[in-house]
Design a protein around this motif. Structure first.
Motif, PDB file in Angstrom:
ATOM      1  N   GLY B  11      -5.051 -43.630 -18.470  1.00 57.13           N
ATOM      2  CA  GLY B  11      -5.165 -43.566 -17.015  1.00 57.13           C
ATOM      3  C   GLY B  11      -4.459 -42.354 -16.450  1.00 57.13           C
ATOM      4  N   LYS B  12      -3.341 -41.963 -17.073  1.00 58.36           N
ATOM      5  CA  LYS B  12      -2.689 -40.739 -16.628  1.00 58.36           C
ATOM      6  C   LYS B  12      -2.226 -39.928 -17.826  1.00 58.36           C
ATOM      7  CE  LYS B  12       2.087 -41.933 -16.448  1.00 58.36           C
ATOM      8  NZ  LYS B  12       3.345 -41.639 -15.872  1.00 58.36           N
ATOM      9  N   GLY B  13      -1.817 -38.711 -17.580  1.00 55.69           N
ATOM     10  CA  GLY B  13      -1.425 -37.835 -18.678  1.00 55.69           C
ATOM     11  C   GLY B  13      -0.007 -38.111 -19.132  1.00 55.69           C
ATOM     12  N   GLY B 189      -6.784 -39.665 -16.126  1.00 61.10           N
ATOM     13  CA  GLY B 189      -7.385 -40.095 -14.864  1.00 61.10           C
ATOM     14  C   GLY B 189      -8.604 -40.962 -15.067  1.00 61.10           C
ATOM     15  N   ILE B 190      -9.375 -41.097 -13.999  1.00 56.62           N
ATOM     16  CA  ILE B 190     -10.549 -41.967 -14.050  1.00 56.62           C
ATOM     17  C   ILE B 190     -11.742 -41.286 -13.405  1.00 56.62           C
ATOM     18  CG2 ILE B 190      -9.292 -44.148 -14.079  1.00 56.62           C
ATOM     19  CD1 ILE B 190      -9.802 -44.208 -10.996  1.00 56.62           C
ATOM     20  N   ASP B 217      -2.018 -47.986 -14.762  1.00 54.77           N
ATOM     21  CA  ASP B 217      -2.933 -46.939 -15.222  1.00 54.77           C
ATOM     22  C   ASP B 217      -3.933 -47.461 -16.241  1.00 54.77           C
ATOM     23  OD1 ASP B 217      -1.564 -45.156 -13.651  1.00 54.77           O
ATOM     24  OD2 ASP B 217      -0.216 -44.541 -15.276  1.00 54.77           O
ATOM     25  N   ARG B 220      -6.814 -49.310 -14.749  1.00 54.50           N
ATOM     26  CA  ARG B 220      -7.827 -48.429 -14.157  1.00 54.50           C
ATOM     27  C   ARG B 220      -8.695 -47.786 -15.228  1.00 54.50           C
ATOM     28  NH1 ARG B 220      -6.446 -46.950  -8.598  1.00 54.50           N
ATOM     29  NH2 ARG B 220      -7.289 -44.870  -8.837  1.00 54.50           N
TER      30      ARG B 220
END
Ligand code: SF4
Ligand code: SF4
Ligand code: SF4
Ligand code: SF4
Lengths: 151, 308, 313
Positions: B11-13, B189-190, B217, B220
Motif C-alpha cells: 500500500g505504501k513504499g 500506492g493504489i 495500507d 487498501r
C-alpha cells in the motif's frame, strides 16, 4: 442473420489470425452468418489500435456502427466489455490458441464457444486519462465553484 | 513449468518491497527448476537496478516512450482574441498569460494533453503532440536473469501506460519464451500504475509492517487485488516488532482468513544488505531474514504451481 | 504588520523515508513553542498522519469531480462530443445517445463546452474526501482518495482550495502550516511543493535514498523553491559521512539528521508523536535530540529567509 465481429491481425479477412487484444488489434473482420453459413465478409482497420486511451470504447463504437451483434474476443477489458454490453453485442470467448477468423467463426456456428458475461482481464486504465491532475473545473464560470463542492 | 507472473506490491513504499523482490529474484535464479525474468514496474522511482546491475554496460538497451501528450502553442496562428484564457478553455490551469500579457503560455507540468484547447481555439493555435514520457531499460544482470524496468520522466502523466508498455516490451525480449517465472516489483500506492501492474498476474504478494498505518495500507492494497480476483498472500515484514498493535494486526489476519505467505522478523542484515545494494539472501544467507525469505519462496512456488 | 503563515512542505522521493514522521514532529515542535499550527496531510493515497497522532477522522466532506451527463431530451445524437473527446470516454453509435465512460474521462469539459444543443450537463461524482480534525492542540486536515479513483491531484487541490480560502478569510489564524506530501514527483506532489515557502525533502543514506532525493530535487529546482534536506536513519552503518560528502559536492544543504532510534519506532507504533510535550519519551534520547537540532536549524533558516526578503523589499 447475424454479423459476427472478430478482432484480427494484419488487414483482416477469413484467413487472418484472431488477435486477442480487442481494443488494440490491427483490424476487424465482420462476417455475416445466415442459416449456419458464412455469407459475406467485410474488413476494416481498427482506428483505435494505437489510440492513447479508451481504445476498447472506440473499438466497440466501430462494431456498433457496423451493425455487429456478436463479437468473438480473446482478452477483453472492463471498459470494452461494458461498451459492447451497452450496445447489446453478444460476447463469445475465443479459444486460447492461434486460430483463423474462419475457424473461430465456424466454432461459433457449431455452438462450441462459451458466452462471456463481462471482462476477462483487468483494465489498463493508466492510458491517457487515468492518472492526471484534473483541476475539475476551476473555470466553471460564474461565482459557483466548478468542482461543485457546494452541491 | 507453466509460465507464471507474480507481483510484489505494498500500500505504501518503504516496507521492504524492493528488498523482498531482489531476494526472490536471486532465489529463483539459483533454482535449477526456474528461469526467471525480473521487472521493476515502480516506474516513478525504479531502483531494483541498483541491486541488480548489468553484467556488461554495453548490453543495456533503452527505448524512449512517448505516451504523454502535451499541448504546444503556435504563435503565428494566434490572433490574440484572448478567449483561451478568459473563457477557461483549460480545466487544468495549464494556460496562463506570458509576461507581457499578450500570448498564452502553456505550463508544461500542469498540461494534461486533454486536447480541449486544440478543439476550442478556432485559429488552431494549439497542437497536441506526444512528448517523451519515459524510458524502458533492459539488460542481462550480473547475477544472470534479464531485468526490464520503466522510468518516467518529470512531467509524465502516464505512469500506468508506461507499466503496460514495459510489460509488453518484456514479452518481446529474446529468451522470454523460456522464462517461466516473471517477478515484478510493483509501485507503491493504489493508483493507476498499481492497477496496470497487477492486471494479468497469476499471484500477488502484498507486503506490510504490523503497525497501525501498515494495516491500513495493506487493506487498501488488498482491495485493489481483489477487484481483479487474483490470488494473493500477505508477507509481514518486521513481524516481531514490539508493538501494542501486534495483537490487533493478528486478529485482523485471523478474522479475514487471508493467506499469510510468510513473516520476516526484524533483522539488521536487511538494512545492511540494502546499504550494500545486495539481496539479503546473498549478503547474509544464514540470517533470520534470509531463512524466512527462503521459506516464502518455497511456499510461493507451491502456491502458484500446485494450487491452481 | 502581523505575519503571514509560513508554509513548510515535507516531502521525499520515495515512500518510507520518514516523511510523515518528520512532518508530524515538526508540527508538534512548533506547537510546543507556542505557535498556532495547521498540519495538512496531502498523501491522499495513504493518509497516515492521524494514525501517528492517535487521531480520528472527522468532518468528512466529499470532493467532487466533473462528469458529463447527457440530457436526452435535448441531444440530437450528432456525435460531435464523442468525435472530439480525446480519451474516447463517450461511446456514440449512429442514431443513439452518447454514453459516458467515467473511468477514462479526464474531466476536461470539452464535450460540455462544444455540444451545439447544450445537451451535456455538468454533473459531479465523489472521488475522495477531506477531513478536518483537532489533535494535541493542533489542527489537522486530511485528504483521502477513494480507492479505485486515480485523480489524487484533484483531492490535493481541494485541500489547497480550502487553505487558500482560509488564508484569505483569516490570514492570521495560523503561524505555521506544515504540508505532508505523497511519495514521488507527480502533479499532486507538485501542487504541494508549489504552495510552499520552504521545502524539506527527507531521505536516507543509501544509494536508493540518493537516487530518490535527486529525483525530487529536480522538481523542486524546476519550481524554484528553497529546500534543505533531512537525513533519516543516519546511523545506518556508517554510510552517513560518505553520503554527506556526496550531498555537499552537489551543493545540497542539510537541515539535520535523525539516527535509528528505538523510541522513534515505539512512538510510531503507539501513535504518540515523539516530540510531544506530554509524551514520556526520553528527552535525552538520540532521536529526541536530533529533532531539537533540526528544529533549531529550521528556525534559523526561517529567520534568514525573513531578513533576506526584508532586505529584498
Ligand atoms: S490561442 Fe487561440 S484562443 Fe488563445 S488568444 Fe490565440 S487565437 Fe485566441
Ligand atoms: S491540452 Fe488540455 S491541459 Fe493542456 S493546455 Fe490544452 S486544455 Fe490545458
Ligand atoms: S454533441 Fe450534444 S447533441 Fe451531439 S451527440 Fe453529443 S450531447 Fe448529443
Ligand atoms: S469531459 Fe472531456 S474527457 Fe470527459 S467525456 Fe467530456 S470531452 Fe471526454
Amino acid at each position: 442473420m447475424v454479423i459476427v465481429a472478430v478482432p484480427s491481425g494484419g488487414n483482416g479477412g477469413l484467413t487472418s489470425i484472431l488477435n486477442p487484444r480487442f481494443g488494440r488489434c490491427e483490424s476487424f473482420t465482420f462476417v455475416t452468418v445466415e442459416d449456419g453459413e458464412i455469407k459475406q465478409v467485410k474488413t476494416l482497420p481498427n482506428a483505435a489500435s494505437d489510440a492513447m486511451g479508451g481504445a476498447g470504447i472506440q473499438a466497440a463504437q466501430t462494431l456498433g456502427n457496423n451493425n455487429a451483434t456478436v463479437a468473438i474476443v480473446g482478452n477483453l477489458g472492463p471498459n470494452a466489455a461494458q461498451a459492447l454490453g451497452s450496445l447489446n453485442i453478444k460476447l463469445y470467448q475465443a479459444p486460447n490458441q492461434q486460430i483463423t477468423v474462419k475457424d473461430v467463426v465456424q466454432e461459433y456456428i457449431d455452438g462450441n464457444l462459451q458466452e462471456l458475461s463481462g471482462a476477462n482481464v483487468g483494465s489498463h486504465f493508466g492510458m491517457g486519462g487515468g492518472f492526471g491532475r484534473g483541476r475539475g473545473g476551476a473555470g466553471g464560470g460564474g461565482g459557483g465553484r466548478g468542482r461543485g463542492r457546494n452541491l | 513449468m507453466q509460465k507464471k507472473q507474480i507481483g510484489i506490491i505494498s500500500g505504501k513504499g518503504g516496507v521492504g518491497k524492493t528488498s523482498l523482490t531482489a531476494s526472490l529474484a536471486s532465489l529463483a535464479n539459483n533454482d535449477p527448476e526456474i528461469s526467471p525474468i525480473i521487472m521493476d514496474c515502480d516506474v516513478d522511482a525504479p531502483n531494483l537496478a541498483l541491486i541488480l546491475p548489468a553484467e556488461n554496460e554495453k548490453s543495456i538497451r533503452t527505448k524512449d516512450t512517448y505516451t504523454t501528450l502535451k499541448a504546444t502553442f503556435l504563435e503565428e496562428k494566434c490572433i490574440h482574441c484572448r478567449n483561451c484564457i478568459e473563457e477557461n478553455y483549460c480545466e487544468f490551469n495549464a494556460l496562463e498569460w506570458d509576461q507581457n500579457n499578450k500570448i498564452p503560455k502553456i505550463k508544461y507540468l500542469a498540461c494534461e494533453g486533454c486536447g480541449a484547447c486544440q478543439v476550442l481555439c478556432l485559429e488552431h493555435a494549439f497542437e497536441i503532440n506526444p512528448v517523451k514520457s519515459g524510458e524502458i531499460i533492459s539488460y542481462k544482470t550480473k547475477k544472470g536473469p534479464n531485468l526490464v524496468y520503466g522510468k518516467t520522466q518529470l512531467g509524465s502523466t502516464t505512469s500506468g501506460k508506461l507499466v503496460s508498455e514495459s510489460k509488453e516490451f518484456a514479452k518481446n525480449l529474446e529468451g522470454f519464451e523460456e522464462n517461466d517465472l516473471i517477478i515484478i516489483d510493483g509501485p507503491p500506492g493504489i493508483g493507476c500504475p498499481v492497477i496496470a501492474t497487477v492486471s494479468g498476474l497469476d499471484y500477488v504478494i502484498t507486503i506490510c509492517e504490523p503497525t497501525p498505518s501498515g494495516l491500513h495500507d495493506v487493506i487498501r492494497a488488498i482491495d485493489v487485488v481483489q477487484q481483479f480476483k487474483i490470488p494473493f498472500g500477505i508477507v509481514i515484514n518486521k513481524s516481531d516488532l514490539k508493538s501494542s498493535f501486534q495483537e490487533e494486526f493478528n486478529t485482523f489476519i485471523d478474522e479475514t482468513g487471508y493467506e499469510v505467505l510468510g513473516r520476516i522478523p526484524f533483522d539488521l542484515s536487511i538494512a545492511q544488505a540494502m546499504s550494500h545494494a545486495e539481496p539479503v539472501v546473498d549478503y547474509a544467507p544464514e540470517s533470520k531474514a534470509s531463512q524466512a525469505i527462503q521459506e516464502i519462496y518455497i511456499k510461493l512456488k507451491d502456491q502458484i504451481w500446485n494450487h491452481n | 504588520m502581523p505575519e503571514k503563515a509560513k508554509i513548510i512542505t515535507v516531502t521525499g522521493g520515495k515512500g518510507g523515508t520518514g516523511k510523515t514522521l518528520v512532518a508530524v514532529n515538526l508540527a508538534t515542535m512548533f506547537k510546543n513553542a507556542g505557535k498556532r499550527v495547521l498540519l495538512i496531510d496531502g498523501d491522499v493515497e495513504n493518509p497516515n498522519t492521524y494514525l501517528l497522532m492517535n487521531g480520528e477522522l472527522e468532518n468528512k466532506a466529499p470532493v467532487y469531480f466533473f462528469k458529463p451527463s447527457i440530457i436526452e431530451t435535448k441531444c440530437s445524437k450528432c456525435g460531435l462530443c464523442s468525435k472530439n473527446c480525446a480519451t474516447h470516454a463517450l461511446l456514440h453509435v449512429d442514431g443513439q445517445y452518447p454514453i459516458p465512460f467515467l473511468t477514462v474521462c479526464s474531466g476536461c469539459k470539452l464535450c460540455y463546452k462544444i455540444c451545439p444543443e447544450e445537451a451535456i450537463k455538468e454533473d459531479y461524482k465523489t472521488i475522495g474526501w477531506t477531513y478536518e480534525t483537532k489533535k494535541n492542540n493542533m489542527d489537522l486536515w486530511i485528504g483521502e482518495l477513494k480507492p479505485s479513483e486515480a485523480r489524487s491531484a484533484a483531492v490535493v487541490e481541494a485541500l489547497l482550495d480550502n487553505l487558500k480560502e482560509l488564508l484569505e478569510k483569516e490570514p492570521q489564524k495560523y503561524d505555521i502550516i506544515v504540508l505532508d506530501t505523497a511519495p514521488g514527483a507527480h502533479c499532486d506532489v507538485e501542487l504541494l511543493l508549489e504552495s510552499a515557502d520552504l521545502i524539506v525533502p527527507v531521505t536516507e543514506p543509501t544509494k536508493f535514498g540518493k537516487l530518490d532525493l535527486l529525483r525530487i530535487i529536480e522538481l523542486i529546482e524546476l519550481l524554484g523553491k528553497p529546500y534543505k534536506a533531512i537525513i533519516n536513519r543516519s546511523s545506518l552503518l556508517g554510510f552517513k559521512e560518505k553520503f554527506l560528502e556526496e550531498l555537499e559536492r552537489k551543493d545540497i544543504e542539510i537541515l539535520g539528521d535523525i539516527p535509528l532510534d528505538d523510541e522513534i519506532v515505539q512512538s510510531y507504533c503507539q501513535g504518540d508523536p515523539l516530540m510531544d510535550e506530554n509524551s514520556n519519551f526520553n528527552k535525552e534520547g538520540e532521536g529526541y535530540k536530533s529533532f531539537i537540532t533540526i528544529f533549531e536549524n529550521l528556525n534559523k533558516w526561517i529567520r534568514e529567509k525573513k531578513t533576506a526578503s526584508m532586505e529584498g523589499a
